[in-house]
Write a protein that holds these residues in place. Structure first.
Motif, PDB file in Angstrom:
ATOM      1  N   SER A 173       0.874  -1.314   0.107  1.00  0.00           N
ATOM      2  CA  SER A 173       0.039  -0.189  -0.144  1.00  0.00           C
ATOM      3  C   SER A 173       0.750   1.291   0.100  1.00  0.00           C
ATOM      4  CB  SER A 173      -1.092   0.156   1.155  1.00  0.00           C
ATOM      5  OG  SER A 173      -0.124   0.371   2.530  1.00  0.00           O
ATOM      6  N   GLY A 174       2.051   1.196   0.353  1.00  0.00           N
ATOM      7  CA  GLY A 174       2.867   2.423   0.504  1.00  0.00           C
ATOM      8  C   GLY A 174       2.481   3.233   1.931  1.00  0.00           C
ATOM      9  N   SER A 175       1.779   2.700   2.821  1.00  0.00           N
ATOM     10  CA  SER A 175       1.332   3.448   4.021  1.00  0.00           C
ATOM     11  C   SER A 175       2.343   3.153   5.020  1.00  0.00           C
ATOM     12  CB  SER A 175       0.089   2.867   4.498  1.00  0.00           C
ATOM     13  OG  SER A 175       0.056   1.723   5.258  1.00  0.00           O
ATOM     14  N   CYS A 319       1.213   8.170  -1.162  1.00  0.00           N
ATOM     15  CA  CYS A 319       2.222   6.922  -1.038  1.00  0.00           C
ATOM     16  C   CYS A 319       3.142   7.626  -0.076  1.00  0.00           C
ATOM     17  CB  CYS A 319       3.106   6.732  -2.553  1.00  0.00           C
ATOM     18  SG  CYS A 319       4.476   5.876  -2.402  1.00  0.00           S
ATOM     19  N   ALA A 320       3.219   7.226   1.008  1.00  0.00           N
ATOM     20  CA  ALA A 320       4.042   7.746   2.269  1.00  0.00           C
ATOM     21  C   ALA A 320       5.409   6.913   2.079  1.00  0.00           C
ATOM     22  CB  ALA A 320       3.418   7.673   3.526  1.00  0.00           C
ATOM     23  N   GLY A 321       5.520   5.860   1.712  1.00  0.00           N
ATOM     24  CA  GLY A 321       6.749   5.283   1.762  1.00  0.00           C
ATOM     25  C   GLY A 321       6.702   4.004   0.866  1.00  0.00           C
ATOM     26  N   THR A 322       7.964   3.230   0.589  1.00  0.00           N
ATOM     27  CA  THR A 322       8.272   2.230  -0.370  1.00  0.00           C
ATOM     28  C   THR A 322       8.414   2.743  -1.753  1.00  0.00           C
ATOM     29  OG1 THR A 322       6.057   1.643  -1.439  1.00  0.00           O
ATOM     30  CG2 THR A 322       6.685   0.735   0.851  1.00  0.00           C
ATOM     31  N   TYR A 323       8.435   1.750  -2.649  1.00  0.00           N
ATOM     32  CA  TYR A 323       8.890   2.382  -3.861  1.00  0.00           C
ATOM     33  C   TYR A 323       7.583   1.680  -4.935  1.00  0.00           C
ATOM     34  CZ  TYR A 323      12.313  -1.739  -4.628  1.00  0.00           C
ATOM     35  OH  TYR A 323      12.903  -2.684  -4.360  1.00  0.00           O
TER      36      TYR A 323
END
Ligand code: PMP
Ligand code: GLN
Length: 389
Positions: A173-175, A319-323
């Motif tokens: 999710s990119g959370s 998108c707060a993190g990850t790629y």
């Protein structure tokens, strides 16, 4: 399954990452599905591997990992999170985060134990639990915010709960979990025998939350004493140094937990590619700023990719993190996401990952995951195709 061997994993097929990367290759599509960079690691890092091979580091390294790498990991964790781990007895180098997570499960989970996971759930956790006789119990990170619901988690904890597996920044999710989330988890496990596995492979890829400047920090379990004392903390060099194919990662845990971890580790893999470990140790010592700069590096890619999709009919989620960037395609099609990604790959030449495959009940919100760990030219070409839908 064959007629004489009932499957230990009857509901498991081939991973979505293999399926989609294979389809992308067959179709000549731009592959934004499986998460890996399409650019090279630092030439210095590559030089160090060949240097150490030529210098003779071609036999078994120590079982727990080479001392210089374990020392560099312990130093980094101290510098970033203020947490002291003993390099000798509390840091173990593993063959990827996948092996670290599997090994922690194998070391702790007994038949009948319950393990709480958060759906959408990274695809290796539940098979690891089930191969060891455990039962996955699902908490939900609900669409579209993908935040934990602590009342739900509290209600799922039973005397049989052996382990909770968490993952922030979260794939797919990119959370990103907040300090408040960590404090809630810390209070829920206090006075229990629950161990935590914290999958922190994207620890260096946390963006500012609102695009307006304030940098959100990675809430590592190592910062929280009540969690740290009961946690296996996993990170991966693959994500940090653009070398997913090397499969080198590590696991931090207090001495007693590390003892149990290594009892399993030594018979699952014993040890990990020697010259890569030495090269990573050199790189961490010589280029400590590389990891610190990773968030800005990927934030620029995130923003570039989001701009590419701005004029499209895809709707972008935060998108707060990850790629990884999630996008809903509800304005384009009402097909199931598994069918939509196939058609997107075959007919439009861009491969992504359907998010429903990470949900135990297949819950489908018409969301797909795109990996933006790519050169701008790749992202621009994908953007052009996606805007045409
Ligand atoms: N956990 C998460 C959340 C991941 O995204 C990945 C890989 N992308 C892994 C674990 C596995 O990492 P590794 O390749 O080091 O095994
Ligand atoms: N973790 C990577 C992803 O989420 C894939 C790793 C794999 O292929 N096993 O895309």
């Amino acid at each position: 399954m064959t007629h004489f061997l009932p499957s230990r994993l009857p509901r498991v097929g081939t991973t979505i990452f293999t399926v989609m990367s294979r389809l992308a290759a067959e179709c000549g599509a731009i592959n934004l599905s499986q998460g890996f960079p399409d650019f090279s690691p630092s030439p210095y890092l590559l030089d160090r591997v060949t240097h150490h091979m030529a210098a003779g580091a071609n036999q078994y390294p120590p079982m727990a990992g080479v001392p210089s790498l374990r020392a560099a990991i312990a130093e980094k964790v101290q510098r970033l999170y203020g947490a002291g781990y003993d390099a000798e007895s509390e840091v173990t180098v593993t063959a990827g985060a996948t092996q670290a997570i599997y090994t922690a499960i194998a070391a702790c989970v007994r038949p009948g134990d319950e393990v709480i996971v958060f759906a959408p759930v990274y695809d290796s956790y539940v098979p690891g639990i089930e191969l060891n006789g455990g039962r996955a119990v699902y908490a939900h990170l609900r669409f579209p915010g993908f935040k934990p619901d602590w009342d739900e988690v509290r209600a799922l904890i039973t005397p049989r709960t052996r382990m909770i597996i968490i993952n922030s920044p979260h794939n797919p999710s990119g959370s990103v979990w907040s300090a408040g989330d960590m404090a809630m988890l810390e209070s829920l496990v206090r006075d229990t025998n629950i161990v935590v596995v914290s999958d922190e492979v994207y620890e260096h890829v946390v963006f500012d939350q609102d695009g307006a400047g304030g940098t959100r920090r990675h809430e590592s379990v190592t910062r929280y004493p009540g969690l740290r004392e009961r946690s296996f903390v996993v990170s991966s060099f693959g994500k940090t140094y653009h070398v997913t194919g090397w499969k080198v990662a590590y696991c931090l845990a207090p001495r007693e937990l590390t003892n149990e971890f290594r009892k399993a580790h030594q018979f699952i893999v014993f040890t990990v590619h020697h010259p890569s470990q030495l090269a990573l140790a050199d790189f961490m010592r010589e280029r400590p700023e590389f990891a610190d700069e990773l968030a800005a590096f990927y934030q620029a890619k995130r923003d570039f990719f989001r701009q590419q999709l701005a004029g499209s009919r895809f709707e972008l989620l935060p998108c707060a993190g990850t790629y990884f960037q999630l996008a809903t395609y509800a304005a384009i099609s009402d097909e199931p996401d598994t069918r939509f990604v196939q058609r997107l790959t075959r007919e439009h030449g861009v491969a992504g990952i359907p998010v429903s495959v990470f949900n135990p009940d297949g819950d489908d919100r018409h969301v797909i995951r795109f990996c933006f760990a790519k050169n701008e030219a790749t992202l621009a070409a994908a953007g052009e195709r996606l805007r045409a839908l």
